[in-house]
Design an enzyme around this catalytic site. Sequence first.
Site, PDB file in Angstrom:
ATOM      1  N   GLU A 223      21.995  10.402  48.334  1.00 45.72           N
ATOM      2  CA  GLU A 223      22.843  10.460  47.132  1.00 45.72           C
ATOM      3  C   GLU A 223      24.166   9.724  47.342  1.00 45.72           C
ATOM      4  O   GLU A 223      25.166  10.018  46.680  1.00 45.72           O
ATOM      5  CB  GLU A 223      23.061  11.912  46.715  1.00 45.72           C
ATOM      6  CG  GLU A 223      21.731  12.579  46.358  1.00 45.72           C
ATOM      7  CD  GLU A 223      21.865  13.938  45.702  1.00 45.72           C
ATOM      8  OE1 GLU A 223      22.984  14.463  45.601  1.00 45.72           O
ATOM      9  OE2 GLU A 223      20.825  14.463  45.283  1.00 45.72           O
ATOM     10  N   LYS A 349      17.944  20.158  35.102  1.00 45.13           N
ATOM     11  CA  LYS A 349      17.299  18.895  35.475  1.00 45.13           C
ATOM     12  C   LYS A 349      16.115  18.678  34.542  1.00 45.13           C
ATOM     13  O   LYS A 349      15.176  19.478  34.540  1.00 45.13           O
ATOM     14  CB  LYS A 349      16.773  18.974  36.913  1.00 45.13           C
ATOM     15  CG  LYS A 349      17.843  18.937  37.998  1.00 45.13           C
ATOM     16  CD  LYS A 349      17.205  19.263  39.350  1.00 45.13           C
ATOM     17  CE  LYS A 349      18.136  19.034  40.511  1.00 45.13           C
ATOM     18  NZ  LYS A 349      17.640  19.709  41.741  1.00 45.13           N
TER      19      LYS A 349
HETATM   20  P1  PGA Z   1      16.489  16.771  44.806  1.00 42.77           P
HETATM   21  O1  PGA Z   1      17.866  17.463  45.209  1.00 42.77           O
HETATM   22  O2  PGA Z   1      16.714  15.859  43.692  1.00 42.77           O
HETATM   23  O3  PGA Z   1      16.058  16.095  46.091  1.00 42.77           O
HETATM   24  O4  PGA Z   1      15.550  17.907  44.462  1.00 42.77           O
HETATM   25  C1  PGA Z   1      18.887  17.744  44.283  1.00 42.77           C
HETATM   26  C2  PGA Z   1      19.301  19.188  44.327  1.00 42.77           C
HETATM   27  O5  PGA Z   1      18.780  20.005  45.104  1.00 42.77           O
HETATM   28  O6  PGA Z   1      20.163  19.582  43.535  1.00 42.77           O
HETATM   29 ZN    ZN Z   2      20.102  21.813  44.311  1.00 40.88          ZN
END
Ligand code: PGA
Ligand code: ZN
EC number: 4.2.1.11
Length: 426
Positions: A223, A349
Amino acid sequence: MKIKDIQLKIILDSRGNPTLEAEFFPETPTDADLTRTNAENSQSSSVLSRSSSVVSSVPAGKSKGSYEAAVLEPELAMEKFGQIKKSILEKDFKDQKEFDYFLISLDGTPTKKNLGGNLILVLSMCFARLFARHNNLELHDYLRSLLSTFNFQLSTQSFPHPIFNVINGGAHAKSSLDFQEFQIIPQSEDFAIGLSLGEEFYKKLQRILEDKFGKDKVLLGDEAGFSCPFSSNEEALEVMYELIEKNKYPLRIGLDTAATQFFKENKYQVGGSGYSSEQIFDYYKSIINRYNIISLEDPFSEDSFDDFAHLEKEMGGAVLVITDDLTVTNKERLKKSIETKSGNTILIKLTQIGTVSETLEVAALAYENNWKTIVSHRSGETLDDFIADLAVGIGAWGIKAGAPAKPERMAKYNRLLEIWQSQLKV
Ligand code: PGA
Ligand code: ZN
């Protein structure tokens, strides 16, 4: 609204893994449409923009929750799309819900394993973009209007706080840090100030880490946060805290420990020792106090409703207790978390649930129960900036889009800046 054509293709995400990108082409405006629109609006540019295509793509997670919507291999998703394309193009959809639930019914499974959450989502996002344009709305205004279809009207005008993930550990880095995300969160309500604070902190942190570990040991995680050979989680927190204190930055520290990842044989494996849930609870309490931590995401594994509730009861007044793998943007799991008081903030998400409509329904449910929301990217991202509009549209408390670096992360922060500036002009 009818869709004239849809093209689906495979692109690579920020980790170099294949993912899906869709392009929707609108029906060309008829002469009657043109005359009407010209009469309504002497700027013919809106007609032109209404006849151009829209594009969306989907990201992918690495530290995924077990209860997330299924993801199909892009090649297989392309095949599945070939089977449903005609039925989508034949229909005239009256709104987002009708489109999304049409795909949900074509899939016919609770986890979207037939068509794939990634395929359904990329189509759902594209539909949202096209429908917003069709109605001459900015995407964030359109998404906000959709909240009311779930009987929720946002009254506040707050702008999301950027949450910068400046040190990467866990599944997102090669380092031995157990915790996944070490974040800084500006305390300013001014987004432009918050963004420049994030950039300044990130650059200073880089210099400090290069002095400490040597240039060749300071790498970037998934990230865009730094990945270095810290000997413990506290060492990373200490560096961040000192930098904040020294410069009196209006920044607070947040953590996404992503505890499901280090929960093995009924113990939380941190720094080489196994912690029971009571022990890790005490450990969290001590670091929250010592480093003035503002938020803690996924401090316990993905089925630990009771442990989340315990933390919320003791610390929820002072700290955002954020659920990610626990709730996976799923209405039923959020309902259970609300009933058991297992948190106070839900991570949102799109990829976890797989449609725009269901995502908005979850946000509405959170608000009705006085929970906050934080919209999040995934660790494997694309250049799509949809989540910036989503965060503004649903009035999220915050947005996680990684460190302020690399094009996939900056696409989101720059779109937020654009919206922020346009709102100042009004
Ligand atoms: P991921 O991590 O996109 O690899 O699932 C993001 C998070 O845990 O917030
Ligand atoms: Zn998370």
